[in-house]
Design a protein around this motif. Structure first.
Motif, PDB file in Angstrom:
ATOM      1  N   ILE A   1      11.715  17.623   5.139  1.00 48.36           N
ATOM      2  CA  ILE A   1      12.109  17.822   6.455  1.00 48.36           C
ATOM      3  C   ILE A   1      12.702  16.419   6.956  1.00 48.36           C
ATOM      4  N   VAL A   2      13.586  15.910   7.214  1.00 52.93           N
ATOM      5  CA  VAL A   2      14.154  14.716   8.000  1.00 52.93           C
ATOM      6  C   VAL A   2      14.860  15.229   9.305  1.00 52.93           C
ATOM      7  N   ASN A   3      15.287  14.122   9.868  1.00 52.08           N
ATOM      8  CA  ASN A   3      15.758  14.181  11.364  1.00 52.08           C
ATOM      9  C   ASN A   3      17.608  13.748  11.149  1.00 52.08           C
ATOM     10  N   ARG A   4      18.298  14.499  11.303  1.00 53.49           N
ATOM     11  CA  ARG A   4      19.634  14.211  11.074  1.00 53.49           C
ATOM     12  C   ARG A   4      20.382  14.822  12.242  1.00 53.49           C
ATOM     13  N   ASP A   5      21.283  13.703  12.811  1.00 48.12           N
ATOM     14  CA  ASP A   5      21.692  13.869  14.071  1.00 48.12           C
ATOM     15  C   ASP A   5      21.262  14.356  15.193  1.00 48.12           C
ATOM     16  N   GLY A   6      19.891  13.803  15.228  1.00 46.61           N
ATOM     17  CA  GLY A   6      18.988  14.284  16.425  1.00 46.61           C
ATOM     18  C   GLY A   6      18.248  15.554  16.199  1.00 46.61           C
ATOM     19  N   ARG A   7      18.251  16.184  15.215  1.00 46.42           N
ATOM     20  CA  ARG A   7      17.671  17.346  14.985  1.00 46.42           C
ATOM     21  C   ARG A   7      17.020  17.471  13.558  1.00 46.42           C
ATOM     22  N   PRO A   8      15.878  18.276  13.314  1.00 47.77           N
ATOM     23  CA  PRO A   8      15.126  18.312  12.105  1.00 47.77           C
ATOM     24  C   PRO A   8      16.090  19.091  11.139  1.00 47.77           C
ATOM     25  N   LEU A   9      15.956  18.981   9.854  1.00 48.64           N
ATOM     26  CA  LEU A   9      16.768  19.706   8.830  1.00 48.64           C
ATOM     27  C   LEU A   9      15.990  19.574   7.590  1.00 48.64           C
ATOM     28  N   ALA A  10      15.775  20.742   6.940  1.00 47.37           N
ATOM     29  CA  ALA A  10      15.143  20.687   5.622  1.00 47.37           C
ATOM     30  C   ALA A  10      16.135  20.593   4.530  1.00 47.37           C
ATOM     31  N   VAL A  11      16.111  19.392   3.667  1.00 45.45           N
ATOM     32  CA  VAL A  11      16.982  19.398   2.712  1.00 45.45           C
ATOM     33  C   VAL A  11      16.312  19.480   1.110  1.00 45.45           C
TER      34      VAL A  11
ATOM     35  N   VAL B   1       7.059  16.827   4.948  1.00 47.41           N
ATOM     36  CA  VAL B   1       7.615  15.952   6.076  1.00 47.41           C
ATOM     37  C   VAL B   1       6.656  14.647   6.422  1.00 47.41           C
ATOM     38  N   ALA B   2       7.187  13.764   6.988  1.00 50.12           N
ATOM     39  CA  ALA B   2       6.521  12.551   7.331  1.00 50.12           C
ATOM     40  C   ALA B   2       6.846  12.169   8.912  1.00 50.12           C
ATOM     41  N   VAL B   3       5.887  11.725   9.575  1.00 53.63           N
ATOM     42  CA  VAL B   3       5.742  11.610  11.085  1.00 53.63           C
ATOM     43  C   VAL B   3       5.334  10.352  11.315  1.00 53.63           C
ATOM     44  N   GLY B   4       6.059   9.252  12.030  1.00 52.81           N
ATOM     45  CA  GLY B   4       5.556   8.022  12.662  1.00 52.81           C
ATOM     46  C   GLY B   4       4.587   8.111  13.645  1.00 52.81           C
TER      47      GLY B   4
ATOM     48  N   GLY C   1       0.946  -1.168   0.014  1.00 57.77           N
ATOM     49  CA  GLY C   1       0.051   0.043   0.179  1.00 57.77           C
ATOM     50  C   GLY C   1       0.703   1.155  -0.108  1.00 57.77           C
ATOM     51  N   PRO C   2       0.326   2.174  -0.513  1.00 57.13           N
ATOM     52  CA  PRO C   2       1.039   3.543  -0.607  1.00 57.13           C
ATOM     53  C   PRO C   2       1.634   4.277   0.572  1.00 57.13           C
ATOM     54  N   CYS C   3       2.703   4.831   0.740  1.00 59.09           N
ATOM     55  CA  CYS C   3       3.249   5.374   1.766  1.00 59.09           C
ATOM     56  C   CYS C   3       2.554   6.981   1.949  1.00 59.09           C
ATOM     57  N   ALA C   4       2.615   7.523   3.289  1.00 60.40           N
ATOM     58  CA  ALA C   4       1.887   8.713   3.391  1.00 60.40           C
ATOM     59  C   ALA C   4       2.286   9.778   2.401  1.00 60.40           C
ATOM     60  N   GLU C   5       3.685  10.036   2.043  1.00 62.29           N
ATOM     61  CA  GLU C   5       4.033  10.984   0.969  1.00 62.29           C
ATOM     62  C   GLU C   5       3.325  10.689  -0.350  1.00 62.29           C
ATOM     63  N   LEU C   6       3.007   9.569  -0.613  1.00 63.31           N
ATOM     64  CA  LEU C   6       2.327   9.340  -2.000  1.00 63.31           C
ATOM     65  C   LEU C   6       0.699   9.525  -1.750  1.00 63.31           C
ATOM     66  N   VAL C   7       0.115   9.129  -0.569  1.00 64.33           N
ATOM     67  CA  VAL C   7      -1.196   9.588  -0.457  1.00 64.33           C
ATOM     68  C   VAL C   7      -1.269  11.058  -0.553  1.00 64.33           C
ATOM     69  N   LEU C   8      -0.072  11.857   0.097  1.00 67.69           N
ATOM     70  CA  LEU C   8      -0.156  13.186   0.300  1.00 67.69           C
ATOM     71  C   LEU C   8      -0.236  13.852  -1.138  1.00 67.69           C
ATOM     72  N   ILE C   9       0.704  13.301  -1.821  1.00 63.79           N
ATOM     73  CA  ILE C   9       0.543  13.798  -3.473  1.00 63.79           C
ATOM     74  C   ILE C   9      -1.042  13.827  -4.117  1.00 63.79           C
ATOM     75  N   GLY C  10      -1.473  12.601  -3.905  1.00 57.70           N
ATOM     76  CA  GLY C  10      -2.881  12.438  -4.562  1.00 57.70           C
ATOM     77  C   GLY C  10      -3.952  13.286  -3.714  1.00 57.70           C
TER      78      GLY C  10
ATOM     79  N   ILE D   1       9.687  12.352  13.241  1.00 60.56           N
ATOM     80  CA  ILE D   1      10.112  12.588  11.756  1.00 60.56           C
ATOM     81  C   ILE D   1      10.640  11.317  11.239  1.00 60.56           C
ATOM     82  N   VAL D   2      10.205  10.847   9.984  1.00 63.40           N
ATOM     83  CA  VAL D   2      10.742   9.753   9.436  1.00 63.40           C
ATOM     84  C   VAL D   2      11.221  10.084   8.038  1.00 63.40           C
ATOM     85  N   PRO D   3      12.434   9.781   7.443  1.00 65.21           N
ATOM     86  CA  PRO D   3      12.591  10.035   6.314  1.00 65.21           C
ATOM     87  C   PRO D   3      11.799   9.091   5.093  1.00 65.21           C
ATOM     88  N   PRO D   4      11.747   9.770   4.028  1.00 66.58           N
ATOM     89  CA  PRO D   4      11.070   8.959   3.021  1.00 66.58           C
ATOM     90  C   PRO D   4      11.875   7.793   2.432  1.00 66.58           C
ATOM     91  N   CYS D   5      11.169   6.908   1.858  1.00 67.02           N
ATOM     92  CA  CYS D   5      11.713   5.567   1.643  1.00 67.02           C
ATOM     93  C   CYS D   5      12.249   5.872   0.184  1.00 67.02           C
TER      94      CYS D   5
END
Length: 139
Positions: free
Chosen positions: A107-117, A77-80, A54-63, A86-90
């Protein structure tokens, strides 16, 4: 790759976290995503887990965004569920985000802090779906 830090859209992270807390229940919905449109609107969605893929939250978000007339997401951003944060996209979502929104940030979590890349930084040397780009993409 060592991207420069960008300001994180805290309101967007909280919107995804709120949906994860209130709408993700059981095994069918375990992730929430939020995206900010160019005009500032926030769109949210949850995944639709199924053993067939089934589709990930990011894919459902696009629709969901398209159904609301939003064709230009600027930040995603995706959150579990269960306060996983914050969970990075697959890999599949990274490729789809690159195809649909190559100028967006995730937005991902890098080194314990959120970061927009930028999306391309999540998929270096990524494949470009040329057929999708021929019609100018979605505006």
């Amino acid at each position: 790759m060592n991207p420069q830090p960008h300001p994180v859209d805290e309101e967007l992270v909280e919107a995804a976290a709120r949906v994860a807390r209130t709408r993700c229940r059981g095994d069918e919905h375990t992730m929430a995503a939020a995206g900010r449109a160019r005009d500032g609107r926030i769109v949210t969605a949850v995944n639709a887990y199924h053993f067939t893929g089934g589709p990930c939250a990011e894919l459902v978000l696009i629709g969901a965004a398209a159904a609301q007339g939003v064709y230009d997401l600027r930040t995603i951003v995706a959150v579990g569920d269960r306060d996983r944060g914050i969970v990075p996209p697959c890999g599949r979502c990274r490729q789809v985000l690159l195809d649909y929104f190559p100028g967006a940030e995730v937005i991902v979590n890098r080194d314990g802090r959120p970061l927009a890349v930028p999306v391309p930084d999540l998929l270096p040397d990524g494949y470009v779906w040329a057929d999708h780009q021929l019609d100018g993409g979605q505006d």
